[in-house]
Design a protein around this motif. Sequence first.
Motif, mmCIF file in Angstrom:
data_model
loop_
_atom_site.group_PDB
_atom_site.id
_atom_site.type_symbol
_atom_site.label_atom_id
_atom_site.label_comp_id
_atom_site.label_asym_id
_atom_site.label_seq_id
_atom_site.Cartn_x
_atom_site.Cartn_y
_atom_site.Cartn_z
ATOM 1 N N ASP A 99 -33.755 26.132 0.751
ATOM 2 C CA ASP A 99 -35.494 27.105 1.018
ATOM 3 C C ASP A 99 -36.338 26.000 0.627
ATOM 4 O O ASP A 99 -36.376 24.972 0.774
ATOM 5 N N ARG A 163 -25.403 28.148 -6.829
ATOM 6 C CA ARG A 163 -26.861 29.112 -7.069
ATOM 7 C C ARG A 163 -27.739 28.748 -8.466
ATOM 8 O O ARG A 163 -28.295 27.571 -8.405
ATOM 9 N N LYS A 164 -27.162 28.586 -9.606
ATOM 10 C CA LYS A 164 -27.589 28.049 -10.976
ATOM 11 C C LYS A 164 -27.774 26.984 -10.477
ATOM 12 O O LYS A 164 -28.859 26.608 -11.534
ATOM 13 N N HIS A 167 -30.616 25.109 -8.999
ATOM 14 C CA HIS A 167 -32.319 26.120 -9.174
ATOM 15 C C HIS A 167 -32.202 25.218 -10.999
ATOM 16 O O HIS A 167 -33.428 24.899 -11.562
ATOM 17 N N ASP A 168 -31.587 25.300 -11.653
ATOM 18 C CA ASP A 168 -31.727 24.567 -13.086
ATOM 19 C C ASP A 168 -31.731 23.601 -13.435
ATOM 20 O O ASP A 168 -32.963 22.455 -13.768
ATOM 21 N N ALA A 171 -35.729 22.955 -12.196
ATOM 22 C CA ALA A 171 -36.643 23.127 -13.226
ATOM 23 C C ALA A 171 -36.232 21.906 -13.993
ATOM 24 O O ALA A 171 -37.886 21.938 -14.096
ATOM 25 N N ASP A 176 -39.392 22.590 -7.523
ATOM 26 C CA ASP A 176 -39.435 24.199 -6.535
ATOM 27 C C ASP A 176 -37.676 23.879 -5.504
ATOM 28 O O ASP A 176 -38.264 23.611 -4.904
ATOM 29 N N HIS A 178 -34.444 25.033 -3.644
ATOM 30 C CA HIS A 178 -33.368 26.546 -4.022
ATOM 31 C C HIS A 178 -33.043 26.792 -3.080
ATOM 32 O O HIS A 178 -32.914 26.001 -2.032
ATOM 33 N N CYS A 179 -31.421 26.980 -2.866
ATOM 34 C CA CYS A 179 -30.487 27.316 -1.899
ATOM 35 C C CYS A 179 -30.810 28.920 -1.515
ATOM 36 O O CYS A 179 -30.320 29.989 -1.876
ATOM 37 N N SER A 180 -30.055 29.486 -0.537
ATOM 38 C CA SER A 180 -30.122 30.801 0.251
ATOM 39 C C SER A 180 -28.314 30.607 0.272
ATOM 40 O O SER A 180 -27.741 29.707 1.381
ATOM 41 N N ARG A 212 -34.606 34.550 -0.860
ATOM 42 C CA ARG A 212 -34.329 33.256 -1.290
ATOM 43 C C ARG A 212 -33.904 33.076 -2.379
ATOM 44 O O ARG A 212 -33.804 34.127 -3.444
ATOM 45 N N ASP A 213 -33.304 32.084 -2.709
ATOM 46 C CA ASP A 213 -32.744 31.361 -4.050
ATOM 47 C C ASP A 213 -31.960 33.052 -4.950
ATOM 48 O O ASP A 213 -31.460 33.072 -6.115
#
Length: 218
Positions: A99, A163-164, A167-168, A171, A176, A178-180, A212-213
Amino acid sequence: MGYVFLLTAIALLDYFIDTWYLQNIAIFFSSMIISIDHMTQVSDQWLDTKKELLLSEYRASHDIMTGLWNKTSGMDQVRKCLENMSENDVAALGFVDIDNFKSVNDTYGHEFGDQVLIRIAQVLEEECPEQGYVCRYGGDEYIFFLQNTRNLDELTERVESFRKKVHDKAAEREQDVHCSIGIYQVKGAGKKLNECFIRADGLLYQAKKNGRDAYVIG
């Protein structure tokens, strides 16, 4: 006198025979050393040629930055899998997009952006079983193909884990990233690659519309 002459002649003959023998032994071993050295050089040349050939084949079929299959080779692998599917088989074709990747590059720099591409490729490979395939489709997009995905809960768990992790990890560094993801469930035989790809792309679009995400399985 004749006896002394005979002994001298025998001694000289023994000397010449020993000398000839030693000389030939030396020549033989010298020839062997030269031959082995030549064979070693030929072997090294062959190995170097083989290494270059394998490296060329790897570069032709893989994305150098991430180590994944490149678009052409990866899609060929997926096409073969689709052609070999039977009526009872179920597989999953996933389309992954980072994203706002341009914003990631603008905010954190291109070097960081390259590390993101590599990191996501690694996580995809971690979540992809041995019978699956992952390729870098281009830019910030990836394709994955998972075979034997009849269990929807297991597929969902695998996608959510990917995904996690992405994201993590971001984070942790207060970044920032993340993916879709759009995942099309391929059911039965006779499905064409282009048809499956369009379906996965449409599901990816839905995931982006959802904020997204996220991922959508269909």
